[in-house]
Structures are given as structure tokens and as C-alpha cells.
Design a protein around this motif. Sequence first.
Motif, short mmCIF file in Angstrom:
data_model
loop_
_atom_site.label_atom_id
_atom_site.label_comp_id
_atom_site.label_asym_id
_atom_site.label_seq_id
_atom_site.Cartn_x
_atom_site.Cartn_y
_atom_site.Cartn_z
N SER A 99 0.82 -1.21 0.00
CA SER A 99 0.00 0.00 0.00
C SER A 99 0.86 1.26 0.00
O SER A 99 0.50 2.28 -0.57
N ASP A 103 2.23 2.66 -5.71
CA ASP A 103 2.04 3.67 -6.75
C ASP A 103 3.27 3.85 -7.63
O ASP A 103 3.18 4.42 -8.71
N GLY A 118 -2.57 1.05 -3.61
CA GLY A 118 -3.84 1.73 -3.45
C GLY A 118 -4.25 2.49 -4.69
O GLY A 118 -5.31 3.10 -4.71
N SER A 119 -3.41 2.53 -5.72
CA SER A 119 -3.76 3.30 -6.91
C SER A 119 -4.70 2.54 -7.82
O SER A 119 -5.17 3.08 -8.81
N CYS A 176 -13.52 7.10 -0.20
CA CYS A 176 -12.25 7.13 -0.95
C CYS A 176 -12.34 7.90 -2.25
O CYS A 176 -11.35 7.97 -3.00
N SER A 181 -8.89 3.31 -2.08
CA SER A 181 -7.95 3.30 -0.96
C SER A 181 -8.02 4.63 -0.21
O SER A 181 -8.51 5.64 -0.75
N ILE A 183 -5.77 7.21 2.74
CA ILE A 183 -4.46 7.49 3.32
C ILE A 183 -4.58 7.53 4.84
O ILE A 183 -5.49 8.15 5.40
N GLN A 194 2.81 8.49 6.27
CA GLN A 194 1.57 8.24 5.57
C GLN A 194 1.59 6.87 4.91
O GLN A 194 2.56 6.49 4.27
N THR A 195 0.51 6.13 5.07
CA THR A 195 0.36 4.83 4.41
C THR A 195 -0.99 4.80 3.70
O THR A 195 -1.94 5.45 4.12
N ARG A 196 -1.04 4.05 2.64
CA ARG A 196 -2.27 3.92 1.86
C ARG A 196 -2.85 2.53 2.09
O ARG A 196 -2.16 1.52 1.90
N CYS A 199 -9.81 0.90 1.22
CA CYS A 199 -10.95 1.65 1.78
C CYS A 199 -11.88 0.71 2.54
O CYS A 199 -12.34 -0.30 1.98
#
Length: 385
Positions: A99, A103, A118-119, A176, A181, A183, A194-196, A199
Motif C-alpha cells: 500500500s 504507486d 492503493g492506486s 475514498c 484506498s 491514506i 503516511q500509508t495507503r 478503503c
Amino acid sequence: MTKRDYYEVLEVEKTATADEIKKAYRKKAIQYHPDKNPDDKEAEEKFKEAAEAYEVLSNPDKRARYDQFGHAGVGGAAGNGGPFGGFSGGGMSMDDIFSMFGDIFGGHSGGFSGFGGGSQRRRFRGSDLRVKVKLNLKEVSTGVEKKFKLKKYVECNHCHGSGAEGSSGVETCATCKGSGSVIRNQQTILGTMQTRTTCPTCNGEGTTVKEKCKVCSGDGIVHGEEVVTVKIPAGVAEGMQLSMSGKGNAGKHNGVAGDLLIQVEEEQHPDLIRDDNDLIYNLLLSFPTAALGGTVEIPTIDNKVKVKIDSGTQPGKVLRLRGKGLPSVNSYGVGDLLVNVSIYVPEALNKEEKSELEKMENSDNFKPNTSVKEKIFKKFKNFFD
């Protein structure tokens, strides 16, 4: 255990740019990804090690501290864990790694479940189905088509797989905003991280159902049936598994369908024994035919063929009928039919037969000579060796 230098882990120079570090990490992540190296603990550790190195070197502040103080500068002195707890007994999970850094793959997952992080929106995948198919040698030799009537989950016709009642029943997830997803901010000794993550509202789909379909109760799939035709290639063998992509259970909410897995079983032939691509037939000759010679019929996959037996044929001789075996599943040639010769010895004789054999017993032609004895001894020796 002493940590390796982060630049060494990613195989980049200390003067590497941010883009070069990113490309190097992507290369390492693909090489050691768990989906590509299932049940490989060493690859998993290298995957985590690369992620730890990238987490530090991709952050300008952490990279500066690391360049000046080494692992101690980023809280990762040997044995004390680092930003990820050293990846040994605690710290971030594999999901957290995916996560956080997913990206960087730009949505090009290359087939790996973690890539994209998460993208990418999550799509449900239907489960696989398994069936068994029993084939005779004729079907194995030529290949065959088999039809299966499968009871499975299929797309709901009422909602067309969306799970929603009506065309406007699906809406973008408010949590989301359709990304699938969210953050999450984490406080660490190094500051806010920060982590993703997936959702929690839409489970990563990016959409929610306002009103569930009355037929499928919002799943987008229902119990159904489908007739599937499977082409079995020539040369398959017992225990082989064939796969048909997308013929398994349908996935929820227009997800990806699972696969149909076909397990091959073979029927035993009444006369022929399979040995890879060769076939074996055990021929039992009468004593007169073995001594005098003659012609016998040998069963093959398609029919029977006549084979000449030379006079004086000995037990244990192997006759080879080329091209009468099975084709390779990879189309690399055809096996042979091997005929193992045995001699039948009568269990009961009448007086006349006994008398004739007693007369022949005294003939030198019916006494095994030295060369025959050596051949028999050699065959038995090779068998037991």
C-alpha cells in the motif's frame, strides 16, 4: 544480524538520483515479489530488504541522515530494527509495503496482486472449479473434445453483475472518492508517516451499492449452469492438469471469473501398458511357435497387426514396433510399442506328449548351449542390478 548498505541493496551509486533509486527498487521488487517466488523465504526477505532501503533513500531527509550517520541515523542500527522494525518479528506487514509503495509501478501490475497498491481498484475474483476427465488410450493418442455441464456462479442477468437495483444503483464511494484506498497517518519516532490502505467502506472497489439487486441480493452473481467444451490435446497423461481461463465461478460485482481446472485420469487398457510415450504388450508364445517361428497378431491402439516370429525366439526378447506408441503432448515425436516375449510352458501333458518331449530332451538341440546360458544369466543380472 548486520544490515547491508541500502545503496548496495538496490545496487545504485551514492550519487544516484531519485528516479534512478525508484527504478532500481522497482526492478528488485519485481525480482523478489512473493507472487513470483511462492514459499521462498529468502526471496521474501530480499523483497522486504529492498522496500526498507527504498523507504529511506526515497525520502530526502532520511537519506541525508543515513548518508551522514548510517543505519543509526534512521533508527536502524543493526539488530534494533529500523523504520520497519528491521523486518524481523514485528513492524510493517507485506500489505503495508504494497500500500505504501504500490504507486511507483504506475498501475502496471504485471500480473502481481500487490503491484499497483492503493492506486488500483480492487476487483473480486471468482473461485476456480475442478473437474476430472477419464480418457482411454485411443482418446489419449488422438486428442478429444469433452463437454461438461457445470453448476457454478454466473453473472446476474437482472443487474448485469453490478449487484445494484436499477441503472443508477451504483455510486462512487464517498470515503475514498472512487480510488479504492484511503491514506492513513501514523505517528512514528521519525515523525508522521503516511500509508495507503484499502478503503473500509467499499473494500477497495471504489463504488458502493445504494439499493441491492432483488435477485442476487447485491452480489452480482447467482447459481447457474454452463456447458463448457474442453479440447484435450493428444499425449496427455494420468495426473496432468489442464486449465481454461475464465471458465470458473464468476466474480462478485463484475469481477474476474476463476479458472476451470481439468484433472486427467486414464482408463486401463485390457492389453497394453503405458510407459511414458511407449506402450508395452506382454506376448505369451507357445513353445512350438517360439521354436519353429510363425506369425502372431499384436493388439495396438487402433487395431491388430501381424508380426513375424523368427524360429528360435528366446523368452525375454523385445520386439519394437516403431511409431505404434503415443504422441508427445508437446508434439515431439511418437513412442513405440514394445512386445515382451514370454514362452508358455504347459502345466499338464498327456502320455503321447510326454513321450515326444522325452525323446526331444535327449537331443543336443534341446539342451541350452553356453551362449544361451550366458545370455540368460546376463539378463537376470542386469535385472537385479
